[in-house]
Design a protein around this motif. Structure first.
Motif, PDB file in Angstrom:
ATOM      1  N   ILE A  92       0.772  -1.357  -0.042  1.00 17.25           N
ATOM      2  CA  ILE A  92       0.120   0.019  -0.129  1.00 17.25           C
ATOM      3  C   ILE A  92       0.891   1.331   0.231  1.00 17.25           C
ATOM      4  CG2 ILE A  92      -1.560   1.497   1.296  1.00 17.25           C
ATOM      5  CD1 ILE A  92      -3.118  -0.988   1.912  1.00 17.25           C
ATOM      6  N   ARG A  93       1.762   1.435   0.855  1.00 18.26           N
ATOM      7  CA  ARG A  93       2.741   2.335   0.894  1.00 18.26           C
ATOM      8  C   ARG A  93       3.455   2.582  -0.451  1.00 18.26           C
ATOM      9  NH1 ARG A  93       4.239   0.585   5.983  1.00 18.26           N
ATOM     10  NH2 ARG A  93       6.104  -0.798   5.330  1.00 18.26           N
ATOM     11  N   GLU A  94       3.897   1.357  -1.277  1.00 20.69           N
ATOM     12  CA  GLU A  94       4.530   1.492  -2.321  1.00 20.69           C
ATOM     13  C   GLU A  94       3.744   2.157  -3.413  1.00 20.69           C
ATOM     14  OE1 GLU A  94       6.221  -2.113  -2.877  1.00 20.69           O
ATOM     15  OE2 GLU A  94       8.060  -1.889  -1.555  1.00 20.69           O
ATOM     16  N   THR A  95       2.301   1.867  -3.276  1.00 20.94           N
ATOM     17  CA  THR A  95       1.215   2.161  -4.453  1.00 20.94           C
ATOM     18  C   THR A  95       1.247   3.533  -4.438  1.00 20.94           C
ATOM     19  OG1 THR A  95       0.110   0.010  -4.247  1.00 20.94           O
ATOM     20  CG2 THR A  95      -1.309   1.909  -4.998  1.00 20.94           C
ATOM     21  N   LEU A  96       0.906   4.110  -3.183  1.00 17.11           N
ATOM     22  CA  LEU A  96       0.775   5.529  -2.965  1.00 17.11           C
ATOM     23  C   LEU A  96       2.161   6.379  -3.462  1.00 17.11           C
ATOM     24  CD1 LEU A  96      -1.318   5.533   0.229  1.00 17.11           C
ATOM     25  CD2 LEU A  96      -2.054   5.918  -1.859  1.00 17.11           C
ATOM     26  N   ILE A  97       3.215   6.077  -3.171  1.00 17.06           N
ATOM     27  CA  ILE A  97       4.327   6.760  -3.596  1.00 17.06           C
ATOM     28  C   ILE A  97       4.496   6.623  -5.173  1.00 17.06           C
ATOM     29  CG2 ILE A  97       6.624   6.835  -3.393  1.00 17.06           C
ATOM     30  CD1 ILE A  97       5.627   7.915  -1.137  1.00 17.06           C
ATOM     31  N   SER A  98       4.238   5.485  -5.620  1.00 19.52           N
ATOM     32  CA  SER A  98       4.589   5.341  -7.015  1.00 19.52           C
ATOM     33  C   SER A  98       3.124   6.338  -7.772  1.00 19.52           C
ATOM     34  CB  SER A  98       4.413   3.917  -7.630  1.00 19.52           C
ATOM     35  OG  SER A  98       3.180   3.270  -7.359  1.00 19.52           O
ATOM     36  N   TRP A  99       2.084   6.205  -7.229  1.00 17.81           N
ATOM     37  CA  TRP A  99       1.143   7.145  -7.894  1.00 17.81           C
ATOM     38  C   TRP A  99       1.586   8.414  -7.684  1.00 17.81           C
ATOM     39  CZ3 TRP A  99      -2.068  11.099  -5.792  1.00 17.81           C
ATOM     40  CH2 TRP A  99      -2.992  11.382  -6.441  1.00 17.81           C
ATOM     41  N   GLN A 117       2.321  11.376 -10.848  1.00 13.35           N
ATOM     42  CA  GLN A 117       1.669  12.692 -10.982  1.00 13.35           C
ATOM     43  C   GLN A 117       2.660  13.682 -11.377  1.00 13.35           C
ATOM     44  OE1 GLN A 117      -1.782  12.621 -10.639  1.00 13.35           O
ATOM     45  NE2 GLN A 117      -1.069  10.269 -10.299  1.00 13.35           N
ATOM     46  N   MET A 118       3.950  13.496 -11.097  1.00 16.09           N
ATOM     47  CA  MET A 118       4.917  14.627 -11.575  1.00 16.09           C
ATOM     48  C   MET A 118       5.071  14.706 -13.075  1.00 16.09           C
ATOM     49  SD  MET A 118       5.661  15.394  -8.636  1.00 16.09           S
ATOM     50  CE  MET A 118       4.452  14.916  -7.660  1.00 16.09           C
ATOM     51  N   LEU A 119       4.892  13.415 -13.662  1.00 17.51           N
ATOM     52  CA  LEU A 119       4.953  13.324 -15.385  1.00 17.51           C
ATOM     53  C   LEU A 119       3.663  13.610 -16.000  1.00 17.51           C
ATOM     54  CD1 LEU A 119       7.213  10.256 -14.617  1.00 17.51           C
ATOM     55  CD2 LEU A 119       8.050  12.421 -14.979  1.00 17.51           C
ATOM     56  N   ASP A 176       9.780  11.194   2.844  1.00 20.68           N
ATOM     57  CA  ASP A 176       9.581  10.512   1.516  1.00 20.68           C
ATOM     58  C   ASP A 176       8.991  11.251   0.588  1.00 20.68           C
ATOM     59  OD1 ASP A 176      11.160   8.495   2.722  1.00 20.68           O
ATOM     60  OD2 ASP A 176       9.224   7.255   3.226  1.00 20.68           O
ATOM     61  N   ILE A 177       7.741  12.019   0.901  1.00 19.47           N
ATOM     62  CA  ILE A 177       6.862  12.715   0.226  1.00 19.47           C
ATOM     63  C   ILE A 177       7.736  13.933  -0.308  1.00 19.47           C
ATOM     64  CG2 ILE A 177       4.697  14.109   0.048  1.00 19.47           C
ATOM     65  CD1 ILE A 177       3.516  11.910   1.838  1.00 19.47           C
ATOM     66  N   LEU A 178       8.289  14.452   0.580  1.00 20.66           N
ATOM     67  CA  LEU A 178       9.144  15.780  -0.050  1.00 20.66           C
ATOM     68  C   LEU A 178      10.151  15.631  -1.011  1.00 20.66           C
ATOM     69  CD1 LEU A 178       9.596  17.943   3.129  1.00 20.66           C
ATOM     70  CD2 LEU A 178       8.263  18.601   1.224  1.00 20.66           C
ATOM     71  N   SER A 179      10.762  14.299  -0.864  1.00 19.80           N
ATOM     72  CA  SER A 179      11.772  13.881  -1.788  1.00 19.80           C
ATOM     73  C   SER A 179      11.290  13.621  -3.221  1.00 19.80           C
ATOM     74  CB  SER A 179      12.615  12.530  -1.439  1.00 19.80           C
ATOM     75  OG  SER A 179      11.961  11.365  -1.187  1.00 19.80           O
ATOM     76  N   VAL A 180       9.887  13.170  -3.247  1.00 18.94           N
ATOM     77  CA  VAL A 180       9.229  12.726  -4.514  1.00 18.94           C
ATOM     78  C   VAL A 180       8.885  14.507  -5.029  1.00 18.94           C
ATOM     79  CG1 VAL A 180       7.061  11.729  -5.482  1.00 18.94           C
ATOM     80  CG2 VAL A 180       8.654  10.548  -3.915  1.00 18.94           C
ATOM     81  N   VAL A 181       8.196  14.985  -4.314  1.00 21.17           N
ATOM     82  CA  VAL A 181       7.482  16.165  -4.811  1.00 21.17           C
ATOM     83  C   VAL A 181       8.720  17.512  -5.209  1.00 21.17           C
ATOM     84  CG1 VAL A 181       5.234  15.765  -3.901  1.00 21.17           C
ATOM     85  CG2 VAL A 181       6.785  17.432  -2.633  1.00 21.17           C
ATOM     86  N   ASP A 182       9.658  17.555  -4.400  1.00 22.15           N
ATOM     87  CA  ASP A 182      10.568  18.554  -4.446  1.00 22.15           C
ATOM     88  C   ASP A 182       9.777  19.912  -4.671  1.00 22.15           C
ATOM     89  OD1 ASP A 182      13.056  19.497  -4.438  1.00 22.15           O
ATOM     90  OD2 ASP A 182      13.206  19.491  -6.556  1.00 22.15           O
ATOM     91  N   LEU A 183       9.975  20.786  -5.843  1.00 17.65           N
ATOM     92  CA  LEU A 183       9.085  22.028  -5.861  1.00 17.65           C
ATOM     93  C   LEU A 183       8.245  21.779  -6.913  1.00 17.65           C
ATOM     94  CD1 LEU A 183      11.629  24.753  -4.584  1.00 17.65           C
ATOM     95  CD2 LEU A 183       9.255  24.219  -3.615  1.00 17.65           C
ATOM     96  N   ASN A 184       8.213  20.551  -7.343  1.00 22.26           N
ATOM     97  CA  ASN A 184       7.178  20.468  -8.662  1.00 22.26           C
ATOM     98  C   ASN A 184       5.881  21.012  -8.425  1.00 22.26           C
ATOM     99  OD1 ASN A 184       5.041  19.020  -9.957  1.00 22.26           O
ATOM    100  ND2 ASN A 184       6.595  17.992 -11.021  1.00 22.26           N
ATOM    101  N   ASP A 199       1.267  20.747  -4.627  1.00 16.25           N
ATOM    102  CA  ASP A 199      -0.172  20.691  -4.667  1.00 16.25           C
ATOM    103  C   ASP A 199      -0.497  19.697  -3.857  1.00 16.25           C
ATOM    104  OD1 ASP A 199      -3.189  21.539  -5.864  1.00 16.25           O
ATOM    105  OD2 ASP A 199      -2.978  19.328  -5.929  1.00 16.25           O
ATOM    106  N   LEU A 200      -0.061  18.389  -4.168  1.00 15.32           N
ATOM    107  CA  LEU A 200      -0.597  17.056  -3.591  1.00 15.32           C
ATOM    108  C   LEU A 200      -0.068  17.164  -1.933  1.00 15.32           C
ATOM    109  CD1 LEU A 200      -0.420  14.901  -6.404  1.00 15.32           C
ATOM    110  CD2 LEU A 200      -2.427  14.999  -4.910  1.00 15.32           C
ATOM    111  N   TYR A 201       1.108  17.645  -1.847  1.00 18.70           N
ATOM    112  CA  TYR A 201       1.909  17.773  -0.590  1.00 18.70           C
ATOM    113  C   TYR A 201       0.852  18.537   0.328  1.00 18.70           C
ATOM    114  CZ  TYR A 201       5.136  19.623   2.815  1.00 18.70           C
ATOM    115  OH  TYR A 201       5.929  20.026   3.886  1.00 18.70           O
TER     116      TYR A 201
END
Length: 961
Positions: A79-86, A90-92, A127-135, A140-142
């Motif tokens: 479940i954790r991995e699913t949410l992070i990969s989703w 979104q970045m792309l 973990d979330i900040l490393s994915v979203v950075d300043l995109n 928005d999602l963060y």
């Protein structure tokens, strides 16, 4: 996945598909591994349909919320991995997801966060900040995730269990230690990055700061770099409303009073020098509404600081706080008087609290007195209706203005506490100058002048409306204004708001007419002519009908000279308008009730001899009886159901009107003393045949039953000959609701006449019980909630009936029903005490059992009753409280337990040592509560019943598994 079922997720799908989709959702929720299909669909972006994506998140949400603990470590990791990969996807994405999907995703992240942060996922935010950075999409999602987490942790509207509340506190403590400074830094970066390029993200971020500031260290936000940035946002049009709200949250944060004062003052200086205090230069009312809320927050914060400093005896700083408050009053007044009511409404809290301070000061400075006067003038001005107010069709805007007026009324009341003389003088000045020229003044100004006089009654309270005695200057000022009101001719003003305010005020100050009774005739005329009951507006006629009845009731001693004239003038308003005459009557039937009551009051309280009263009452009620007979015949012949219903309505109104006239009688003026018994007995004879009408039973029975209730009170034993046949008709083919409404009538008769109605009760006891049992035993659908509730209410009514019979000393009514019937009744009471989880009924059952034990439980009681006590009543006192459904934390259940204790005490009182012996040697050992047996018997033998009640609660708390 079931593609066919998924089609039903589309809002435009037909109902069969939608039903199938709902069923599929339920199926997936139950299935142990269906969530994995949804997780995979989200991670691999299998579906492009928004409703399907939302659906997948819903299934995951259910899994995390209700079944997470059942998953293996590997599944939880999935479940954790699913949410992070989703999130990464979104970045792309070329297009962002729809808002409703982003919000649902944020909720799922938040649920997972509160479940895992303290144990498995302490690096959640990193973990979330490393994915979203300043995109921007990621940011928005963060920010949405942060808002969802805040509402999970601190939203007051969400009800949390004590376990969840403890967990949430622990999460907040851990966040403060581990990650809040990093989160604050991320917010600062987002604001700095996007403040000029992406207003949507910036506003979201400001909302997050405002939400979190209430529970994080304030110094992280209330520092130069952050506050300067927020103040900068106040000058950017698309950001300033959100920046205002964010500053409001900062100002609202609880802190040391001196620090709070410094923070507010520094903010004010910057805002003032930036020109924000020049309200008249600002045209954006939406921003001003937020700014008004901010100023209100600053003002109230300073007042809280002042109160704390005064309490702590820090006079020097308290003086400074008061000075700071005073410097905001000019700004407060500008906002209070603003033509936009939202802006004005948002500052009322500060205004109210400021007046509360002034009320506590012993002496007011000239400036403070001037402030009070300015607030008063502002309130008077803002109370005024505007041109757009729609009196004939009041909608949302009108409702909001009515609410706003209520807030202003509170200010007016508070002004009266600070300076009653000033308020009275100001109102008098406005009132007199307006009423001098009412013919040429706009309606809203006339209305508000009268309204202010009306409001003085509550602002300057007296006991029992004695406004015209006591304080001479106040009494004479009010008397002058009332004299002006009734002699100025303003009652003829051609606007409904003025007309209504006139009548409301006349009735509120009815004591004026005992001081100056010479004005009564002209006010009565206003009530009776085109200004009141015959006004062109139905709304005015309706309200006047009620106010007229109040006016006549309160001045009944002054009415004698006018009685016959009034009765003649209202004659046409008393007409029962049958459905077929097609003529629209002036008053609705509800309004006519007040006119009938008024007629009754005039007749009953007159100084006429009894014969005259009887003649007048007969004149009033005979037309109703005659119409009733004709309409009942028509109903019997009516074929069309709609016509039947309208005829039954009309018949019901006739009974209701007659009923209402009887409200005029009292202990001082009884029906008998007024010589009116015969008239009401005639009414009874006229109305009772309606009970045997097979059509429209519900409405007819209901009306006649209400009339019987009134007649039992008014006619006393004269009504008794009518009761048996009325009861017989009412018990024919009845439903649960009929019985439920019939039983209170029998209870009223039983409690009032007691032994006089014993023969009647004995005769109808079993027929009534058979009717009740027959309805209770009828089969009903398993999940038919309304049928279950009806039965529960009927059961309660049945037990209330038995309680009335036993409590009125009529136990022989039950005893004379034959052994078999007596036992059947007793068994139903035991069942009520034990088997149904309804504490209200259980309490009643224990009251009945106590009473029967008291009456029959001695040595000379009925044969076999002592056995019944030990076989059934004693066990009931234990079986009921031992049930899982008997919740000792519930107040009603505790009352039932209290009556259970009374039952046991009564058994001990009547049976003595034999009862203790039975409990010690036979009953309690069977319950396996060995260590408690001696204690229980000792507590039972205590003379103080309260001691035993308290013990019994503890006993059952221990005994429950």
């Amino acid at each position: 996945m079931d593609e066919q079922a998924l089609l039903g997720l589309n809002p435009n799908a037909d109902s069969d598909f939608r039903q199938r989709a709902l069923a599929y959702f339920e199926q997936l929720k139950i299935s142990p591994d269906a969530w994995q299909v949804c997780a995979e669909a989200l991670a691999q972006r299998t579906y492009s349909d928004d409703h399907v994506k939302f659906f997948c998140f819903q299934v995951l949400e259910h899994q995390v919320k209700y079944k997470y603990s059942e998953l293996t470590t590997v599944q939880q990791q999935l479940i954790r991995e699913t949410l992070i990969s989703w999130l990464q996807a979104q970045m792309l994405n070329p297009q962002p997801e729809k808002t409703f999907i982003r919000n649902k995703a944020a909720q799922v992240f938040a649920l997972l966060f509160v479940t895992e942060y303290l144990t498995k996922w302490p690096k959640f935010f990193f973990d979330i900040l490393s994915v979203v950075d300043l995109n921007p999409r990621g940011v928005d999602l963060y920010l949405r995730i942060l808002m969802a987490i805040d509402s999970e942790l601190v939203d007051r509207d969400v009800v949390h269990t004590s376990e969840e509340a403890r967990r949430n506190t622990l999460i907040k403590d851990t966040m403060r230690e581990q990650c809040i400074p990093n989160l604050v830094e991320s917010w600062y970066q987002i604001l700095q990055n996007y403040q000029f390029t992406n207003s949507e993200v910036t506003c979201q971020c400001l909302e997050v700061v405002g939400a979190y500031v209430s529970w994080i260290d304030l110094s992280l936000i209330a520092n130069d770099r952050f506050i300067n940035m927020l103040l900068g946002h106040m000058s950017i049009e698309v950001l300033r409303e959100e920046a205002c709200d964010c500053l409001f949250e900062v100002v609202n944060k609880g802190m040391d009073p001196v620090d709070k004062m410094k923070l507010v003052e520094s903010l004010c200086q910057v805002l003032q020098s930036a020109g924000f205090f020049s309200i008249d230069q600002e045209e954006d009312v939406d921003f001003l509404a937020r700014f008004s809320k901010l100023v209100n927050g600053m003002g109230q914060s300073l007042i809280v600081s002042w109160s704390k400093l005064i309490k702590n005896g820090d006079i020097k700083n308290a003086q400074e706080a008061l000075q700071a408050i005073e410097t905001k009053v000019a700004l407060m007044l500008q906002l209070l008087i603003h033509e936009d009511d939202d802006i004005s409404s948002n500052i009322i809290g500060f205004c109210y609290d400021y007046l509360h301070i002034l009320k506590q000061l012993t002496v007011l400075s000239d400036q403070q007195k001037a402030n009070v006067e300015a607030i008063m003038l502002a309130v008077m001005k803002k109370l005024t209706y505007d041109e757009e107010y729609n009196f004939e069709n009041e909608g949302e805007d009108e409702a909001m203005f009515v609410e706003y007026r209520k807030q202003l009324k509170l200010l007016l009341d508070r002004l009266a506490q600070v300076s009653p003389e000033l308020l009275l003088a100001s109102v008098r000045r406005v009132f007199s100058s307006t009423l001098q020229n009412w013919q040429t003044t706009r309606f809203m100004e006339v209305e508000v002048a009268i309204r202010l006089l009306y409001m003085l009654a509550e602002a300057l309270p007296v006991s029992h409306g004695a406004h015209f005695s006591g304080d001479v200057s106040k009494a004479s000022a009010l008397q002058d204004m009332m004299r002006t009101l009734v002699t100025s001719g303003v009652s003829s003003y051609q606007h409904t708001s003025v007309t209504l305010e006139f009548f409301e005020t006349v009735v509120r100050y009815e004591k004026f007419f005992t001081v100056e009774p010479q004005h009564i005739p002209c006010v009565l005329m206003a009530f009776l002519d085109h200004r009141g009951l015959r006004h062109s507006s139905a709304k005015v006629r309706s309200r006047t009908a009620y106010l007229f009845s109040r006016f006549v009731k309160s001045l009944n001693k002054q009415m004698n000279p006018f009685i016959e004239d009034i009765l003649n003038r209202i004659q046409d308003l008393l007409e029962l308008s049958p459905p077929e005459n097609g003529h629209q009557s002036l008053l609705s039937s509800d309004d006519q009730l007040f006119i009938y009551e008024t007629a009754g009051v005039l007749i009953v309280n007159s100084e006429y001899p009894a014969e005259r009263k009887q003649a007048l009452m007969r004149n009033l009620l005979t037309p109703l009886m005659e119409k009733f007979k004709i309409l009942l015949e028509k109903l019997m012949l009516a074929q069309d159901e709609e016509r039947q219903a309208s005829l039954a309505d009309c018949l019901n109104h006739a009974v209701g009107f007659a009923s209402r006239t009887s409200k005029a009688f009292s202990n001082k003026q009884t029906v008998k003393q007024c010589g009116c018994s015969e008239v009401y007995l005639d009414c009874l004879q006229t109305f009772l045949p309606a009970l045997s009408c097979p059509l429209q039973k519900d409405i007819l029975r209901s009306g006649v039953r209400t009339f019987l209730h009134r007649m039992i009170i008014c006619l006393e034993e004269e009504v008794l000959p009518f009761i048996p046949s009325a009861s017989e008709h009412m018990l024919k083919d009845c439903e649960a609701k009929d019985l439920q409404e019939f039983i209170p009538l029998i209870n009223q008769i039983t409690a009032k006449f007691k032994i006089q109605v014993s023969p009647f009760l004995q005769q109808m006891f079993m027929p009534l019980l058979h009717a009740i049992f027959e309805v209770l035993l009828r089969p009903a659908e398993e999940n038919d909630q309304s049928a279950a509730l009806e039965k529960q209410m009927l059961r309660r009514s049945y037990f209330a009936f038995l309680q009335t019979v036993t409590g009125s000393g009529m136990s022989e009514v039950i005893a004379n029903q034959g052994a078999e019937n007596v036992e059947r009744v007793l068994v139903t009471v035991i069942q009520g005490a034990v088997e149904y989880p309804d504490p209200i009924a259980q309490k009643t059952c224990f009251i009945i059992l106590s009473k029967l034990v008291e009456l029959w439980g001695g040595k000379d009681g009925p044969v076999g009753f002592a056995d019944f006590v030990y076989k059934h009543i004693v066990p009931a006192c234990f079986l009921a409280p031992l049930k899982q459904t008997f919740d000792l934390a519930d107040a009603q259940t505790v009352l039932a337990l209290s009556e259970c204790a009374v039952t046991l005490k009564t058994i001990h009182l009547k049976r003595g040592p034999e009862c203790v012996q039975y409990l010690q040697q036979e009953y309690l050992p069977s319950l396996q509560v060995a260590p408690e047996i001696i204690q229980f018997c000792q507590a039972l033998q205590q003379p103080d019943a309260k001691v035993f009640k308290n013990y019994l609660k503890v006993f059952f708390q221990r005994a429950k598994p």
